[in-house]
Scaffold this motif. Structure first.
Motif, short mmCIF file in Angstrom:
data_model
loop_
_atom_site.label_atom_id
_atom_site.label_comp_id
_atom_site.label_asym_id
_atom_site.label_seq_id
_atom_site.Cartn_x
_atom_site.Cartn_y
_atom_site.Cartn_z
N ILE A 1 0.85 -1.18 0.00
CA ILE A 1 0.00 0.00 0.00
C ILE A 1 0.89 1.23 0.00
O ILE A 1 1.72 1.42 0.90
N GLY A 2 0.74 2.09 -1.03
CA GLY A 2 1.59 3.26 -1.16
C GLY A 2 0.82 4.56 -1.02
O GLY A 2 -0.13 4.82 -1.77
N PHE A 3 1.21 5.39 -0.05
CA PHE A 3 0.55 6.68 0.19
C PHE A 3 1.33 7.81 -0.48
O PHE A 3 2.56 7.84 -0.44
N THR A 4 0.61 8.76 -1.07
CA THR A 4 1.24 9.84 -1.82
C THR A 4 1.65 11.01 -0.92
O THR A 4 2.74 11.56 -1.08
N ARG A 5 0.79 11.46 -0.02
CA ARG A 5 1.18 12.53 0.88
C ARG A 5 2.18 11.99 1.90
O ARG A 5 2.08 10.83 2.29
N PRO A 6 3.18 12.83 2.25
CA PRO A 6 3.26 14.28 2.05
C PRO A 6 3.99 14.76 0.79
O PRO A 6 4.68 15.78 0.83
N HIS A 7 3.87 14.06 -0.30
CA HIS A 7 4.43 14.55 -1.57
C HIS A 7 3.68 15.83 -1.98
O HIS A 7 2.50 15.99 -1.69
N LEU A 8 4.40 16.73 -2.65
CA LEU A 8 3.77 17.93 -3.20
C LEU A 8 2.71 17.58 -4.23
O LEU A 8 2.79 16.53 -4.86
N PRO A 9 1.73 18.47 -4.44
CA PRO A 9 1.45 19.68 -3.66
C PRO A 9 0.78 19.33 -2.34
O PRO A 9 0.07 18.33 -2.25
N TRP A 10 1.00 20.16 -1.32
CA TRP A 10 0.47 19.86 0.01
C TRP A 10 -0.97 20.38 0.13
O TRP A 10 -1.26 21.37 0.79
N TYR A 11 -1.85 19.66 -0.54
CA TYR A 11 -3.29 19.95 -0.50
C TYR A 11 -3.96 18.86 0.33
O TYR A 11 -4.06 17.70 -0.11
N VAL A 12 -4.41 19.21 1.53
CA VAL A 12 -5.15 18.28 2.38
C VAL A 12 -6.28 19.04 3.05
O VAL A 12 -6.27 20.28 3.08
N PRO A 13 -7.28 18.34 3.60
CA PRO A 13 -8.41 19.04 4.22
C PRO A 13 -8.00 20.03 5.30
O PRO A 13 -6.98 19.87 5.98
N GLN A 14 -8.82 21.04 5.47
CA GLN A 14 -8.56 22.16 6.38
C GLN A 14 -8.24 21.70 7.81
O GLN A 14 -7.38 22.29 8.48
N LYS A 15 -8.90 20.65 8.28
CA LYS A 15 -8.73 20.24 9.69
C LYS A 15 -7.28 19.87 10.01
O LYS A 15 -6.87 19.97 11.17
N TYR A 16 -6.51 19.47 9.02
CA TYR A 16 -5.11 19.13 9.26
C TYR A 16 -4.24 20.38 9.35
O TYR A 16 -3.30 20.43 10.14
N PHE A 17 -4.57 21.40 8.57
CA PHE A 17 -3.88 22.68 8.70
C PHE A 17 -4.19 23.31 10.05
O PHE A 17 -3.32 23.93 10.68
N ASP A 18 -5.43 23.14 10.52
CA ASP A 18 -5.84 23.75 11.80
C ASP A 18 -5.04 23.21 12.97
O ASP A 18 -4.95 23.88 14.02
N GLN A 19 -4.48 22.03 12.83
CA GLN A 19 -3.71 21.45 13.93
C GLN A 19 -2.34 22.09 14.09
O GLN A 19 -1.64 21.84 15.07
N TYR A 20 -1.96 22.94 13.12
CA TYR A 20 -0.66 23.60 13.16
C TYR A 20 -0.82 25.10 12.90
O TYR A 20 -0.52 25.59 11.80
N PRO A 21 -1.29 25.86 13.88
CA PRO A 21 -1.46 27.30 13.70
C PRO A 21 -0.14 27.96 13.31
O PRO A 21 0.93 27.60 13.82
N LEU A 22 -0.21 28.92 12.41
CA LEU A 22 1.00 29.57 11.91
C LEU A 22 1.83 30.19 13.03
O LEU A 22 3.08 30.19 12.97
N ALA A 23 1.16 30.71 14.05
CA ALA A 23 1.89 31.37 15.14
C ALA A 23 2.80 30.40 15.89
O ALA A 23 3.78 30.82 16.51
N GLY A 24 2.49 29.11 15.82
CA GLY A 24 3.29 28.12 16.55
C GLY A 24 4.27 27.35 15.68
O GLY A 24 4.97 26.45 16.18
N ILE A 25 4.37 27.69 14.41
CA ILE A 25 5.26 26.97 13.50
C ILE A 25 6.73 27.22 13.86
O ILE A 25 7.14 28.36 14.08
N LYS A 26 7.49 26.15 13.91
CA LYS A 26 8.92 26.25 14.19
C LYS A 26 9.69 25.96 12.90
O LYS A 26 9.50 24.91 12.28
N LEU A 27 10.54 26.87 12.51
CA LEU A 27 11.33 26.68 11.30
C LEU A 27 12.54 25.78 11.59
O LEU A 27 13.00 25.69 12.72
N PRO A 28 13.05 25.10 10.56
CA PRO A 28 14.23 24.26 10.76
C PRO A 28 15.42 25.09 11.26
O PRO A 28 15.53 26.28 10.96
N LYS A 29 16.29 24.45 12.02
CA LYS A 29 17.50 25.13 12.48
C LYS A 29 18.45 25.31 11.30
O LYS A 29 18.83 24.35 10.64
#
Length: 465
Positions: free
Chosen positions: A206-234
Motif C-alpha cells: 500500500i503506497g501513500f502519496t502525501r506528504p508529496h507535493l502539492p500539500w493539498y489536504v483538508p482544512q482540519k489538518y492545517f488547523d492542527q498547526y497554527p501559523l503562530a506556533g510553526i517552528k522553522l528548521p535550524k
C-alpha cells in the motif's frame, strides 16, 4: 507418608498446569501458519514524524503506535534521494550505480529487463500479491509486478491553484473530506483486503502519496498547526560557504529557497508539510487498525518506510535531490511477529536496499545472489548486533554519500568532498573534508563507495517529480 504423597501429587499437578500455561502463552505469542507482508510506502516523508523526533509537536499518533509495536531504525537511508531510483532500487535489489537509474525521468525497466521485483518474487513463491497506490514511481509502474493493482487516484486541488507557491510546488487546504482524497481510497483497498478470507499467504503493498507535493489536504489538518506556533528548521547563515560547487549546484539556493524567503512563505510551507504528514498518518492508522482487527494481525510482518527524506530550507535547499542527511534519512519501522520486540530501537546504519534480502531471508525464500543490499534479519532479532555495513546513497552519476554511525562522507563525480561528524555536528554545518586530521577517516569511508558507476539510463520528458 500419606501427607507427603498428597503434597507430591499436588506439586506435580501444579507443575503440569504451569507448564501447560507457559506453553499456551508461548504458542499464543508465535504466529500460526505462514507469515504475510504488509508493505507500506510513504512518499517524501522525512524524519519529522513522532518516533524520529525531527519536529517538536508533530501529530503522528498512528505511526507512533506502530513504532511502539515494532522496531525503529534511527539510521536508515535511501539508496537514492528521488522517488523513481529509490523505489526501483529497493524493489529490484539493484543499486542505482549498477543500473544507471539515478533520476525520476529515467524508466528503469528497459535497463533492468531481467530483474525480478520483490512482488514478482513473492508471486513466484506462492503468495497472493496485490498493490495499491504509489509503490513504484507513478510514471513507471511495473504492471508485470502486480497480479492485482489499484492505481493512484487523483486528489482534489484548490479552485485557484497554485495558491501560495508556483506550479506543483504549492500548499493549501482543500474544502473536501478525507473520503475525497486519493490516499483515503488507497487505504480502503487494504482495509477491504483484510476483511476477506485468503487461502494463500499474501504480500500486500500500500503506497501513500502525501506528504508529496502539492500539500493539498483538508482544512482540519492545517488547523492542527497554527501559523503562530510553526517552528522553522535550524539553519545558519552562509551554510553553503564551505560546500563544493557540485553541492551548491544541487542545493539551488536561488531557486525554491529564494522564492520562499522573498515571499515570506517559510512558515506557511512548513505548515503545509506538517498538515500533509498528519493527514497521511490518519490514513495509515485506518489501514493498521483494519489489520489489527482482522484474523491476520498475529502473522503479518509490517514494513513501513519513506522513500527518501525532504529538505525544508536546510542548506538553503527544498525537496529531496541531495546527498545530505535531510534528503537521505528515512523513517523505517519493521514489525515481525515473534521476532522483533515492541518499542525497540536500532542505531545501525541500514538502507532501503536491505528490504528485499531481508524479506527473502525472513520468509525462507530461495536466496537471490544478485541482490546488492544486506539482510537485516540479525538486527530484527538483536537491534544492537555488530554491524559493519555503512549506508550508501547515490544522486546522479558518480555522486555518492557514505553514512557510518558517526560520519557522513560525500564524494562528487568531480572529486570534491564533504565530511561531517554527526557526534558533534548533527546539522552538518561544518564540512571537515579539507581538514588533514580526517584524512584517514575519509580513506576508510571511501572503501564503501560503489566500484561500479554505470552511465545514465535513457531519459524521457515525463517523470520529473
Amino acid at each position: 507418608m500419606m501427607k507427603q504423597r498428597l503434597l507430591l501429587k499436588l506439586s506435580y499437578t501444579l507443575g503440569f498446569c504451569l507448564v501447560s500455561l507457559l506453553s499456551s502463552l508461548s504458542a499464543a505469542a508465535q504466529p500460526k501458519g505462514k507469515l504475510n507482508v504488509l508493505f507500506i510506502a510513504v512518499d517524501d516523508m522525512n524524519d519529522w514524524i513522532g518516533p524520529f523526533g525531527g519536529y517538536p509537536g508533530i501529530k503522528t499518533p498512528n505511526i507512533d503506535k506502530l513504532a511502539k509495536k515494532g522496531l525503529i531504525f534511527t539510521r536508515a537511508y535511501c539508496a537514492a534521494p528521488a522517488c523513481n531510483p529509490s523505489r526501483a532500487s529497493l524493489l529490484t535489489g539493484i543499486r542505482p550505480s549498477t543500473s544507471g537509474v539515478y533520476h525520476n525521468n529515467q524508466p528503469w525497466r528497459p535497463v533492468m529487463k531481467d530483474a525480478v521485483t520483490l512482488p514478482q518474487y513473492f508471486t513466484a513463491n506462492g503468495y497472493d500479491v496485490k498493490g495499491a497506490g504509489k509503490i513504484f514511481h507513478n510514471s513507471f509502474n511495473d504492471q508485470a509486478s502486480w497480479p492485482e493493482y489499484f492505481d493512484v487516484p487523483h486528489s482534489p486541488v484548490p479552485p485557484k491553484a497554485p495558491v501560495n507557491g508556483f506550479a506543483h510546488f504549492d500548499w493549501s487546504p482543500v474544502d473536501v473530506q478525507d473520503e475525497d482524497m486519493g490516499d483515503y481510497k488507497v487505504a480502503n483497498q487494504g482495509i477491504d483486503y483484510f476483511g476477506k478470507k485468503h487461502e494463500k499467504p499474501f504480500f500486500l503493498a500500500i503506497g501513500f502519496t502525501r506528504p508529496h507535493l502539492p500539500w493539498y489536504v483538508p482544512q482540519k489538518y492545517f488547523d492542527q498547526y497554527p501559523l503562530a506556533g510553526i517552528k522553522l528548521p535550524k539553519v545558519i547563515s552562509n551554510d553553503l560557504a564551505d560546500i563544493p560547487e557540485a553541492g551548491v549546484k544541487i542545493a539551488k539556493p536561488k531557486g525554491d529557497h529564494k522564492f520562499i524567503t522573498d515571499h515570506k512563505q517559510w512558515e506557511k510551507a512548513v505548515q503545509g508539510y506538517l498538515a500533509s504528514i498528519t493527514f497521511a498518518d490518519a490514513q495509515i492508522g485506518r489501514l493498521l487498525d483494519a489489520l489489527e482487527n482482522s484474523e491476520y494481525a498475529k502473522n503479518t510482518v509490517i514494513v513501513f518506510f519513506g522513500d527518501h527524506g525532504w529538505h525544508l530550507g536546510e542548506k538553503e535547499h527544498w525537496r529531496k535531490f541531495a546527498l545530505w542527511e535531510e534528503a537521505s534519512r528515512v523513517p523505517f519501522i519493521v514489525y515481525a511477529p515473534g521476532i522483533t520486540k515492541g518499542g525497540s530501537v536500532s542505531e545501525r546504519t541500514v538502507n532501503l536496499l536491505d528490504i528485499y534480502p531481508t524479506l527473502v531471508e525472513l520468509f525462507k525464500l530461495p536466496v537471490k545472489r544478485e541482490l546488492e543490499g544486506n539482510s537485516i534479519t540479525t538486527l530484527l532479532r538483536n537491534p544492537g548486533a555488530k554491524w559493519e555495513h555503512p549506508s550508501i546513497t547515490t544522486h546522479g552519476f558518480g555522486n555518492h554519500a557514505v553514512r557510518s554511525e558517526k560520519y557522513r562522507y560525500i564524494r562528487y563525480e568531480d572529486g570534491s568532498e564533504e565530511l561531517y561528524d554527526h557526534d558533534t555536528d548533527p546539522q552538518e554545518w561544518k564540512n571537515l573534508a579539507k581538514d588533514e586530521k580526517f584524512a584517514s577517516v575519509k580513506k576508510e569511508l571511501a572503501k564503501a563507495l560503489p566500484v561500479v558507476n554505470t552511465k545514465d539510463a535513457p531519459t524521457v520528458k515525463e517523470g520529473k517529480e
